[in-house]
Scaffold this motif. Sequence first.
Motif, mmCIF file in Angstrom:
data_model
loop_
_atom_site.group_PDB
_atom_site.id
_atom_site.type_symbol
_atom_site.label_atom_id
_atom_site.label_comp_id
_atom_site.label_asym_id
_atom_site.label_seq_id
_atom_site.Cartn_x
_atom_site.Cartn_y
_atom_site.Cartn_z
ATOM 1 N N TYR A 157 55.601 -0.147 -23.947
ATOM 2 C CA TYR A 157 55.899 1.311 -23.692
ATOM 3 C C TYR A 157 54.933 2.327 -24.589
ATOM 4 O O TYR A 157 54.305 1.669 -25.471
ATOM 5 N N LEU A 158 54.040 2.979 -23.977
ATOM 6 C CA LEU A 158 52.856 3.220 -24.539
ATOM 7 C C LEU A 158 52.302 4.893 -24.096
ATOM 8 O O LEU A 158 53.360 5.591 -23.456
ATOM 9 N N PRO A 159 51.493 5.216 -24.572
ATOM 10 C CA PRO A 159 51.295 6.668 -24.523
ATOM 11 C C PRO A 159 51.145 7.336 -22.653
ATOM 12 O O PRO A 159 50.008 5.574 -22.351
ATOM 13 N N PRO A 160 51.668 7.810 -22.506
ATOM 14 C CA PRO A 160 50.592 8.129 -20.983
ATOM 15 C C PRO A 160 49.213 8.469 -19.884
ATOM 16 O O PRO A 160 48.690 9.198 -20.118
ATOM 17 N N GLN A 161 47.915 7.692 -20.323
ATOM 18 C CA GLN A 161 46.925 8.000 -20.697
ATOM 19 C C GLN A 161 46.366 8.107 -18.677
ATOM 20 O O GLN A 161 47.064 6.823 -18.184
ATOM 21 N N ALA A 162 45.516 8.728 -18.078
ATOM 22 C CA ALA A 162 45.056 8.833 -16.833
ATOM 23 C C ALA A 162 45.447 7.374 -16.133
ATOM 24 O O ALA A 162 45.561 7.306 -15.468
ATOM 25 N N ALA A 163 44.706 7.104 -16.775
ATOM 26 C CA ALA A 163 44.242 5.814 -16.334
ATOM 27 C C ALA A 163 45.691 5.005 -15.778
ATOM 28 O O ALA A 163 46.146 4.370 -14.763
ATOM 29 N N LEU A 164 45.962 4.512 -16.979
ATOM 30 C CA LEU A 164 47.275 4.159 -17.038
ATOM 31 C C LEU A 164 48.006 4.935 -15.846
ATOM 32 O O LEU A 164 48.852 3.825 -15.203
ATOM 33 N N LEU A 165 48.262 5.010 -15.157
ATOM 34 C CA LEU A 165 49.323 6.061 -14.640
ATOM 35 C C LEU A 165 48.917 6.002 -13.547
ATOM 36 O O LEU A 165 49.880 5.739 -12.432
ATOM 37 N N ARG A 166 47.455 5.471 -13.166
ATOM 38 C CA ARG A 166 47.053 5.255 -12.142
ATOM 39 C C ARG A 166 47.469 4.059 -11.602
ATOM 40 O O ARG A 166 47.820 3.691 -10.716
ATOM 41 N N GLU A 167 47.257 3.028 -12.583
ATOM 42 C CA GLU A 167 47.357 1.367 -12.224
ATOM 43 C C GLU A 167 48.537 1.516 -12.377
ATOM 44 O O GLU A 167 49.067 0.356 -11.560
ATOM 45 N N PHE A 168 49.338 1.795 -13.164
ATOM 46 C CA PHE A 168 50.975 1.631 -13.628
ATOM 47 C C PHE A 168 51.881 2.184 -13.137
ATOM 48 O O PHE A 168 51.836 3.833 -12.327
ATOM 49 N N SER A 169 52.799 2.034 -12.757
ATOM 50 C CA SER A 169 54.720 2.770 -12.657
ATOM 51 C C SER A 169 54.758 3.340 -14.100
ATOM 52 O O SER A 169 55.253 2.694 -14.730
#
Length: 292
Positions: free
Chosen positions: A94-106
């Motif tokens: 559970y983490l803040p939704p940074q752009a790179a994370l949203l591209r890599e993860f669901s």
Amino acid sequence: MLLALMLSCAQAGPGHALAAAKADARSGTEPQVLTLCQADPQRYAYRMALTRLLLARTAAPGERTELRPYAPGPDPTQERCLGLLRQGLVDLVYLPPQAALLREFSAIPFDLHQGMLGYRLLLIHKKDQARFAAVRDLAGLRQLTGGFGRQWADFALFERNQLPVVGVAQGQSLLAMLQSGRFQYFHRGLHEAWAELEANPQLDQLMVEPHLALHYRFPVYYLFRKDRAALRQRMERGLALAQADGSFAALFRQHFQAIARRAQLGSRTILEIDAPLPPGLPPEDSRLWLPP
């Protein structure tokens, strides 16, 4: 040992845990295990309770799902947790939704904290009360220095807003550094500020600054590997059910209603910090706890 079993042991004693284990053995059923790297029972009590609630709302008849920490001892850093998620060694973060994370993860695009983590109070040294009472805007706060963990997700926001900070590798040292005068404030979530002072009575020169609060958008999402679509869909379904039956609101208020009242944000000067988020995220919804 499973985290849920440890918690029940603490409450009911070893005899209860042994009886539960024997009952499992007799039934021939083993609990499904969800492995977490963010499992500190104090820091993440609410997020873990919410995770249990969503799993319970979607459990099949007779199914039990337990939460288990990835390893004993202190939680890994956020970067290490992401690495463990990439390797499939933990089931979610559970983490803040940074752009790179949203591209890599669901992700489930829902702020677990309902906007509350974006409001921060300042821990200060008692001798600095007058300096903070004179702060009216970000320009005034820029005359003072904050303490920060370098790996925290909002570290870059303070640099972006030209707010001087001292970054350290180990966030556990920041309270002692504040008392020794290494910097002038340490920003904390509403649920952290008083709790951390009460947990460290030896730091008796520190206080919660009574006039100011910082605000920036800082949602926290569940993140999953993209090949764990079934788990993400289950958690999303559980969230919808918990919202519909009122159990999400009840859990949130149980953890945060008294804290929100104590913070008295309506009587504080709110300093807005520029914090861009990836496009397309739902707006902040703080109706559960923040009066209009």
